[in-house]
Design an enzyme around this catalytic site. Structure first.
Site, PDB file in Angstrom:
ATOM      1  N   SER A  34       1.084  -5.598 -11.893  1.00  0.00           N
ATOM      2  CA  SER A  34      -0.189  -5.927 -11.241  1.00  0.00           C
ATOM      3  C   SER A  34      -1.374  -5.560 -12.121  1.00  0.00           C
ATOM      4  O   SER A  34      -1.541  -4.397 -12.505  1.00  0.00           O
ATOM      5  CB  SER A  34      -0.320  -5.164  -9.923  1.00  0.00           C
ATOM      6  OG  SER A  34      -1.677  -5.178  -9.517  1.00  0.00           O
TER       7      SER A  34
ATOM      8  N   HIS B  82       1.094 -10.188 -11.896  1.00  0.00           N
ATOM      9  CA  HIS B  82       0.693 -10.113 -10.485  1.00  0.00           C
ATOM     10  C   HIS B  82      -0.828  -9.989 -10.403  1.00  0.00           C
ATOM     11  O   HIS B  82      -1.424  -9.051 -10.948  1.00  0.00           O
ATOM     12  CB  HIS B  82       1.380  -8.903  -9.838  1.00  0.00           C
ATOM     13  CG  HIS B  82       1.275  -8.843  -8.361  1.00  0.00           C
ATOM     14  ND1 HIS B  82       1.975  -9.666  -7.514  1.00  0.00           N
ATOM     15  CD2 HIS B  82       0.537  -8.034  -7.565  1.00  0.00           C
ATOM     16  CE1 HIS B  82       1.700  -9.353  -6.264  1.00  0.00           C
ATOM     17  NE2 HIS B  82       0.817  -8.368  -6.259  1.00  0.00           N
TER      18      HIS B  82
ATOM     19  N   ASP C 153      -3.837  -9.441  -8.094  1.00  0.00           N
ATOM     20  CA  ASP C 153      -4.189  -8.905  -6.764  1.00  0.00           C
ATOM     21  C   ASP C 153      -5.629  -9.240  -6.389  1.00  0.00           C
ATOM     22  O   ASP C 153      -6.566  -8.596  -6.851  1.00  0.00           O
ATOM     23  CB  ASP C 153      -4.031  -7.376  -6.779  1.00  0.00           C
ATOM     24  CG  ASP C 153      -2.611  -6.955  -6.480  1.00  0.00           C
ATOM     25  OD1 ASP C 153      -2.134  -5.979  -7.109  1.00  0.00           O
ATOM     26  OD2 ASP C 153      -1.972  -7.577  -5.609  1.00  0.00           O
TER      27      ASP C 153
ATOM     28  N   MET D  51      -8.606  -9.339  -3.765  1.00  0.00           N
ATOM     29  CA  MET D  51      -9.011  -8.622  -2.548  1.00  0.00           C
ATOM     30  C   MET D  51     -10.454  -8.999  -2.202  1.00  0.00           C
ATOM     31  O   MET D  51     -11.320  -9.034  -3.087  1.00  0.00           O
ATOM     32  CB  MET D  51      -8.930  -7.110  -2.787  1.00  0.00           C
ATOM     33  CG  MET D  51      -7.550  -6.661  -3.164  1.00  0.00           C
ATOM     34  SD  MET D  51      -7.512  -4.901  -3.551  1.00  0.00           S
ATOM     35  CE  MET D  51      -5.773  -4.714  -3.927  1.00  0.00           C
TER      36      MET D  51
ATOM     37  N   HIS E 215      -1.511 -12.900  -5.511  1.00  0.00           N
ATOM     38  CA  HIS E 215      -1.385 -12.239  -4.204  1.00  0.00           C
ATOM     39  C   HIS E 215      -2.765 -12.241  -3.550  1.00  0.00           C
ATOM     40  O   HIS E 215      -3.631 -11.441  -3.919  1.00  0.00           O
ATOM     41  CB  HIS E 215      -0.867 -10.812  -4.430  1.00  0.00           C
ATOM     42  CG  HIS E 215      -0.676 -10.038  -3.177  1.00  0.00           C
ATOM     43  ND1 HIS E 215      -0.455  -8.674  -3.191  1.00  0.00           N
ATOM     44  CD2 HIS E 215      -0.675 -10.405  -1.873  1.00  0.00           C
ATOM     45  CE1 HIS E 215      -0.318  -8.245  -1.942  1.00  0.00           C
ATOM     46  NE2 HIS E 215      -0.450  -9.281  -1.125  1.00  0.00           N
TER      47      HIS E 215
ATOM     48  N   MET F 155      -5.070 -11.246  -0.895  1.00  0.00           N
ATOM     49  CA  MET F 155      -5.303 -10.331   0.222  1.00  0.00           C
ATOM     50  C   MET F 155      -6.707 -10.648   0.747  1.00  0.00           C
ATOM     51  O   MET F 155      -7.668  -9.879   0.548  1.00  0.00           O
ATOM     52  CB  MET F 155      -5.194  -8.874  -0.247  1.00  0.00           C
ATOM     53  CG  MET F 155      -3.767  -8.470  -0.555  1.00  0.00           C
ATOM     54  SD  MET F 155      -3.646  -6.982  -1.536  1.00  0.00           S
ATOM     55  CE  MET F 155      -3.818  -7.707  -3.173  1.00  0.00           C
TER      56      MET F 155
ATOM     57  N   MET G 216       5.276  -5.727   1.612  1.00  0.00           N
ATOM     58  CA  MET G 216       4.360  -4.664   1.184  1.00  0.00           C
ATOM     59  C   MET G 216       4.995  -3.311   1.471  1.00  0.00           C
ATOM     60  O   MET G 216       5.411  -3.040   2.596  1.00  0.00           O
ATOM     61  CB  MET G 216       3.026  -4.773   1.910  1.00  0.00           C
ATOM     62  CG  MET G 216       2.178  -5.981   1.540  1.00  0.00           C
ATOM     63  SD  MET G 216       1.900  -6.178  -0.221  1.00  0.00           S
ATOM     64  CE  MET G 216       0.947  -4.694  -0.591  1.00  0.00           C
TER      65      MET G 216
ATOM     66  N   PHE H 260      -5.072  -1.029  -2.348  1.00  0.00           N
ATOM     67  CA  PHE H 260      -5.247  -0.128  -3.493  1.00  0.00           C
ATOM     68  C   PHE H 260      -3.943   0.043  -4.273  1.00  0.00           C
ATOM     69  O   PHE H 260      -2.849   0.001  -3.674  1.00  0.00           O
ATOM     70  CB  PHE H 260      -5.727   1.263  -3.012  1.00  0.00           C
ATOM     71  CG  PHE H 260      -7.055   1.194  -2.326  1.00  0.00           C
ATOM     72  CD1 PHE H 260      -7.130   0.992  -0.950  1.00  0.00           C
ATOM     73  CD2 PHE H 260      -8.242   1.247  -3.063  1.00  0.00           C
ATOM     74  CE1 PHE H 260      -8.359   0.878  -0.310  1.00  0.00           C
ATOM     75  CE2 PHE H 260      -9.479   1.133  -2.428  1.00  0.00           C
ATOM     76  CZ  PHE H 260      -9.537   0.952  -1.041  1.00  0.00           C
ATOM     77  N   GLY H 261      -4.068   0.262  -5.578  1.00  0.00           N
ATOM     78  CA  GLY H 261      -2.897   0.605  -6.382  1.00  0.00           C
ATOM     79  C   GLY H 261      -2.697   2.116  -6.326  1.00  0.00           C
ATOM     80  O   GLY H 261      -3.514   2.839  -5.752  1.00  0.00           O
ATOM     81  N   GLY H 262      -1.614   2.591  -6.909  1.00  0.00           N
ATOM     82  CA  GLY H 262      -1.374   4.030  -7.037  1.00  0.00           C
ATOM     83  C   GLY H 262      -1.000   4.748  -5.750  1.00  0.00           C
ATOM     84  O   GLY H 262      -1.054   5.977  -5.684  1.00  0.00           O
TER      85      GLY H 262
ATOM     86  N   ASP I  68       6.137  -4.764  -3.155  1.00  0.00           N
ATOM     87  CA  ASP I  68       4.843  -4.518  -3.785  1.00  0.00           C
ATOM     88  C   ASP I  68       4.192  -3.238  -3.269  1.00  0.00           C
ATOM     89  O   ASP I  68       3.791  -3.140  -2.123  1.00  0.00           O
ATOM     90  CB  ASP I  68       3.937  -5.714  -3.459  1.00  0.00           C
ATOM     91  CG  ASP I  68       2.608  -5.652  -4.159  1.00  0.00           C
ATOM     92  OD1 ASP I  68       1.761  -6.533  -3.897  1.00  0.00           O
ATOM     93  OD2 ASP I  68       2.400  -4.729  -4.963  1.00  0.00           O
ATOM     94  N   GLY I  69       4.156  -2.226  -4.207  1.00  0.00           N
ATOM     95  CA  GLY I  69       3.415  -1.010  -3.847  1.00  0.00           C
ATOM     96  C   GLY I  69       4.238   0.245  -4.032  1.00  0.00           C
ATOM     97  O   GLY I  69       5.219   0.452  -3.317  1.00  0.00           O
ATOM     98  N   GLY I  70       3.807   1.085  -4.985  1.00  0.00           N
ATOM     99  CA  GLY I  70       4.438   2.399  -5.147  1.00  0.00           C
ATOM    100  C   GLY I  70       5.813   2.355  -5.766  1.00  0.00           C
ATOM    101  O   GLY I  70       6.603   3.287  -5.587  1.00  0.00           O
TER     102      GLY I  70
ATOM    103  N   GLY J 154       2.186  -1.750 -10.604  1.00  0.00           N
ATOM    104  CA  GLY J 154       0.864  -1.666 -11.229  1.00  0.00           C
ATOM    105  C   GLY J 154       0.781  -0.417 -12.090  1.00  0.00           C
ATOM    106  O   GLY J 154       0.968  -0.434 -13.302  1.00  0.00           O
ATOM    107  N   SER J 155       0.541   0.724 -11.406  1.00  0.00           N
ATOM    108  CA  SER J 155       0.389   2.002 -12.142  1.00  0.00           C
ATOM    109  C   SER J 155       1.622   2.326 -12.966  1.00  0.00           C
ATOM    110  O   SER J 155       1.508   2.844 -14.077  1.00  0.00           O
ATOM    111  CB  SER J 155       0.162   3.162 -11.177  1.00  0.00           C
ATOM    112  OG  SER J 155      -0.309   2.711  -9.949  1.00  0.00           O
TER     113      SER J 155
HETATM  114  C1  DX5 Z   1      -1.935  -3.354  -3.235  1.00  0.00           C
HETATM  115  C2  DX5 Z   1      -1.468  -4.434  -4.209  1.00  0.00           C
HETATM  116  C3  DX5 Z   1      -0.355  -3.971  -5.093  1.00  0.00           C
HETATM  117  C4  DX5 Z   1      -0.737  -2.774  -5.961  1.00  0.00           C
HETATM  118  C5  DX5 Z   1       0.479  -2.262  -6.690  1.00  0.00           C
HETATM  119  O1  DX5 Z   1      -2.739  -3.930  -2.255  1.00  0.00           O
HETATM  120  O2  DX5 Z   1      -1.027  -5.582  -3.528  1.00  0.00           O
HETATM  121  O3  DX5 Z   1       0.070  -5.061  -5.921  1.00  0.00           O
HETATM  122  O4  DX5 Z   1      -1.714  -3.171  -6.891  1.00  0.00           O
HETATM  123  O5  DX5 Z   1       0.055  -1.136  -7.442  1.00  0.00           O
HETATM  124  P1  DX5 Z   1       1.054   0.113  -7.619  1.00  0.00           P
HETATM  125  O6  DX5 Z   1       2.295  -0.451  -8.273  1.00  0.00           O
HETATM  126  O7  DX5 Z   1       0.290   1.051  -8.499  1.00  0.00           O
HETATM  127  O8  DX5 Z   1       1.319   0.648  -6.253  1.00  0.00           O
HETATM  128 ZN    ZN Z   2      -0.097  -7.132  -4.778  1.00  0.00          ZN
END
Ligand code: DX5
Ligand code: ZN
Length: 218
Positions: free
Chosen positions: A10, A35, A37, A39, A68, A70, A139, A145-147, A177-179, A199-200
């Protein structure tokens, strides 16, 4: 030999001041999708970027875009994200007033259609649409948010879609997707995931190649 999982890093976690170079860098390390993202500050409590930023990456990304959205009422912006490099456009079930119409809109634009559900949404809501969906995005964090920390309650949802796919021969890919990172990639794969968003775990680590290989299961 374990299944090789596809990875979709991401760009939300990339260095926005050097986005093109950061994207070119991860593309050299064996990723499958990028990816994107998007928003809007309304569907999620954060604003990221729009289609102009994604299009600025066309000269840098050597892999297809996994978009993606959102955003509230995504039909308004689907066409803006259609490029020769756009493989998936994923909308949120919770943001669509007529999901069947939205799926047709994406398909008519010649792009594969994904649908994402938030952690609080039950997986059964997608059942009536599964034969027309190319990607189910589960999700594993609250979108925005990432991280964030991986939410275990996403695992039974992944297995739910994996079981339905086996039983009825649906064609959708299952993406989480996420964490997710090297430490827990094996858990989501065991549940049935085929594409991992990270992402992170990719952009914010020292050794990106090692992280990508570990997440893919190479
Ligand atoms: C959150 C996003 C994810 C996020 C993933 O709303 O849809 O794609 O950026 O980031 P990490 O992998 O750091 O959780
Ligand atoms: Zn995403």
């Amino acid at each position: 030999m374990a299944e090789i999982t596809r990875i979709s890093p991401s760009i939300l976690a990339a260095d926005f001041a050097r986005l093109g170079e950061d994207v070119a860098d991860v593309c050299k390390r064996g990723i499958d999708y990028l990816h994107i993202d998007v928003m809007d500050g309304a569907f999620v409590p954060n604003i990221s970027f729009g289609s102009a930023v994604m299009k600025s990456l066309l000269g840098y990304s050597t892999v297809p875009f996994d978009v993606h959205l959102m955003i509230e009422d995504p039909d308004r912006y689907i066409d803006d994200f259609v490029t020769e490099n756009t493989e998936f456009i994923t909308v949120h079930y919770e943001a669509c007033s007529d999901l069947r119409h939205t799926l047709k809109h994406i398909h008519d634009a010649g792009v594969k259609a994904g649908v994402s559900i938030k952690p609080g949404t039950s997986p059964g809501v997608l059942e009536p649409y599964l034969k027309d969906i190319d990607l189910v995005l589960v999700m594993s964090v609250e979108p925005g948010f990432g991280g964030q920390k991986f939410m275990d309650n996403s695992l039974p949802k992944i297995s739910y879609y994996a079981d339905l796919k086996k039983e009825y021969g649906f064609n959708y890919l299952i993406e989480v997707d996420g964490g997710v990172g090297a430490k827990n990639a094996h858990i989501v794969k065991k549940a049935g995931v085929e594409v991992i968003v990270a992402g992170s775990a990719v952009f914010k680590v020292e050794d990106r190649s090692a992280a990508i290989a570990a997440i893919k299961g190479l």
